[in-house]
Scaffold this active site. Sequence first.
Site, PDB file in Angstrom:
ATOM      1  N   HIS A  96     -25.094  10.430  14.339  1.00 36.67           N
ATOM      2  CA  HIS A  96     -24.906   9.023  14.002  1.00 36.67           C
ATOM      3  C   HIS A  96     -25.865   8.136  14.796  1.00 36.67           C
ATOM      4  CE1 HIS A  96     -22.689   5.157  14.947  1.00 36.67           C
ATOM      5  NE2 HIS A  96     -22.872   5.061  13.657  1.00 36.67           N
ATOM      6  N   GLU A  99     -29.118   8.218  13.168  1.00 36.08           N
ATOM      7  CA  GLU A  99     -29.069   7.362  11.971  1.00 36.08           C
ATOM      8  C   GLU A  99     -29.443   5.925  12.332  1.00 36.08           C
ATOM      9  OE1 GLU A  99     -25.101   6.571  10.048  1.00 36.08           O
ATOM     10  OE2 GLU A  99     -26.169   4.647  10.033  1.00 36.08           O
ATOM     11  N   HIS A 100     -28.902   5.423  13.407  1.00 37.78           N
ATOM     12  CA  HIS A 100     -29.266   4.077  13.866  1.00 37.78           C
ATOM     13  C   HIS A 100     -30.758   3.984  14.189  1.00 37.78           C
ATOM     14  CE1 HIS A 100     -25.542   1.575  14.842  1.00 37.78           C
ATOM     15  NE2 HIS A 100     -25.072   2.635  14.211  1.00 37.78           N
ATOM     16  N   GLU A 176     -19.890  -0.299  18.747  1.00 37.22           N
ATOM     17  CA  GLU A 176     -19.333   0.081  17.452  1.00 37.22           C
ATOM     18  C   GLU A 176     -18.075   0.925  17.652  1.00 37.22           C
ATOM     19  OE1 GLU A 176     -22.142   2.060  14.885  1.00 37.22           O
ATOM     20  OE2 GLU A 176     -20.590   2.515  13.393  1.00 37.22           O
TER      21      GLU A 176
END
Lengths: 476, 461
Positions: A96, A99-100, A176
């Site tokens: 993840h 992904e950022h 997040e």
Amino acid sequence: MPYPPYCPGALSKRARPLGFALGGVLAFMLALPAMAQSGPEPADSEPPLYQVETFTLDNGLRVVLVENDIAPVVHHMMWYAVGAADEPPGQSGIAHFLEHLMFKGTTARPDIDFSIEVRRLGGRDNAFTSWDATVYHQTVASDRLAEVMALEADRMRGLELNLDEVLTERDVILEERRQRIDNDPNSALSVQMDAALFQNHPYGTPIIGWAHEMAALTLDDAQTFYDAWYAPNNAVLVVVGDIELDGLRAMVERAYGAIPAGETIERSRPMEPEQAAPRRVEMIDDRVRRVTWRRDYIAPSYYGWRMEEAAALDVAVEILGANTSSRLYQDLVVERELASNAGAFYSTSNRDYGQIIVYATPSDGVDVATLEAAVDAVIADTLERGFAEHEIDNAIERLVTAATYGADSLTSPGRMFGRSLTFGLGVEDVMTWPDDISAVTGPQALDALARALDIDRSVTGVLRPPESQQAAEVRP
Amino acid sequence: MTRLTGTLFVILALALALTGAARATEIQRVVSPGGIEAWLVETDAAPVVTIAFGFEGGAVQDAPGRQGTANLVAELLNDGAGDLDAAAFQERLNSLAIDLRIDARRESFTGALRTTLRHADEAYDLLHLALTEPRFDGDAIDRARAGVLDEIRRNTADPDWLAARVWADVAFGDHPYGWPSRGTAQTLAAIGRADLVEYTGRVLARDNLSVAVAGRISAAQLAPLLDRIFGDLPATATLRAVPPVTTEPWRNTVLVERQGAQARLVVTQPGIARDDPDYFTALVLDHILAGSFGSRLFDALRVERGLTYGISSGFSHYDQVDYLTAQSDMSNDNVAEALEVLRREWTLLADEGPSAEEVADARLYLSGAFPLDLTSTRDIAELVRFMRMQDLGIDYIDRFAEEILAVDQGDVRRVANAVLRPDLLSAVIVGAPPSGAIEANVNLTAGELADRELAPGEPSL
């Protein structure tokens, strides 16, 4: 209407609120089948629901086109066959995190912010990471697709990680996590339940990661992960919308054709052992004002474990708990008034295992033990009595008819075909799904349900307010 | 094959270069023999039809002390109608995969029926029944009430919802705009069957109705359907007038204490009406303020300082008032700094306006992104319904890009100066910032707010 509890199966980047011939082109038509049993209306020669075409580049990139001309718009989805369940131990959250980072500079475009560029093209974009895939997607006017493709192709192998950006973005993902999990008691419960349900398989690790491991992720970790997994032969491109095959093929070849293939990748995860005892997780949180109850069972997957039972299970769970006409809702909510909401659904978005999630919210004055006993009674009764023929007919009709709505969307076919191909199935598997569902019989559905609802392969979760805040009985 | 095209292409030299040729959206006015009008967009991509409908009214038409009536009606319209009790009605919908959603919003009561062609005939009959012969059976009402109470309980754990509730108090006081559309535990208990029948008869009427349709259906097929579905509704609605809003909620800082890792921050100032000549310029301004990556607040808070995962802004509109709001979630420790940075950026944009590049980027995005919403029959029907109910004009979809692309930097600078009012900003914080970090003039706890919504007892509304 009942609604299912929050189940984080994928994380999107932005907050704001379903066999291939190499080098060939095959056109498929999805046809709705004639009903296997006597339904209310026999299906005559229905026109095809989807127009799907596929091809593969020499570097291994598989491409699926689903034509839809409702608007001069296309949805462009790049599926990488890597997700949180492929992470090295100790580096939870790296998939993840990467992904950022994919939205930052590349060798050819060092100062780019990917999303700003897409916006300049009048488009929208986002991405999400699941346990089994990382997906980057854009929606844009058809005549802007070539430009969007160039950007997506550039970052497939061209990402240049920068330490300042890595450190800033690491703070962002920690924020997040706080927003999604620490600040939301239901999500916090889900994380605990997943960890208890999966004793060996990485589905027990949260996609966003454990905070202490996230805080220690490095640029090298991200680089290594990127180099290992991001390659055209490990990706599926799905394009849905207003574009024709010839035009698309030329565009794809121009954008992606020159990217060299990487090593062939075999994914393998530690699988679950035979599970021997049910688990329970209970959380008390003073931010909630109601008790919620949920049980997750490990279940077959269309793409993995006991895949031959998945269709029968879809029909069975549909009857057990999918809507207000279901066994659970009618018994617990309507007849016995033990719950204000109750149901079950079959989650099939992961590759190796599926899950059956049963949920209920107790009515005022009903304790958890009573509620749980009532749910177990409905399950036991269902398994003993089995399904009536009209129940099977209705469930099949509903599932097959609802599949029609997939064609009233650009994103639905993108997800269906993207997932299927990324998880090792083919276009034809998506297209024969209505046939598989229509062929399910009552005994098959019952058998699949009985095997799936094994309490030893489950975790039961309760979220409740502290004693002092329990809701008082409200009299209408 | 009927496609979503007209014979006219909207061509502007600039638009062609920047966003490509846009198709005109063909909207037909269809009038039934009985005089019911629908706006129709014929599409062919899928064998489905969506009928979107709406009535003026909504939650502001609830009776004082019985807030939540409109919402209960919305819940119950598909819980039994005609000879079909709740179980039977739901089974018809479920087994034929007919998707019927009905919602009570603040100033409108809306719904959408989506059906496959295969089961369309039955779907139309069920919608007709739901709108004209709802049963409101006692057990269905009890279930719906319990479900809504459950929803309120769930909401009291949601910082977004808490922020909106407390802002409604500050902005509107006892005015109907401030009423919770779900009601409270106390008002829910006061609502009886007679209230539901009264609301339905008074608000759901033909002279109050807007219909928009998208899907694989022709004008000739649709016209008689409109009478079949809506023809039996009463002819005229009786709506209570909503009094003027007199509160001036500006320059407040409201702190709702809630334990947790993060705080929710919402800032509000006066907005601009949809029919204001500067409305499209204001949209461009809003996008520059906090539209997304590349916007002032996003860059300042997330990209440069990592204070938050995201911030967004937007205009909201009521019949009588309009607001501009920005919202974000962040660690409690970051709230004070984020608020300071936000005020500074807000002031800077108000005083100096945007750069030419910012305006160009915003125009490109807003004009290009608009058709991206029109990719399903539901999206199209709901947008067209919205256009009708807000009097935006039948050409709104085609006009939108033209209006946006006509905005220039000078316009945005002028409107930024006039519309952005950092001096008036009110802030609502739901969280637990360090003691002393935030100077609030209104203080309460999330628990107190939840108690008020959930307590049976003296009505506060």
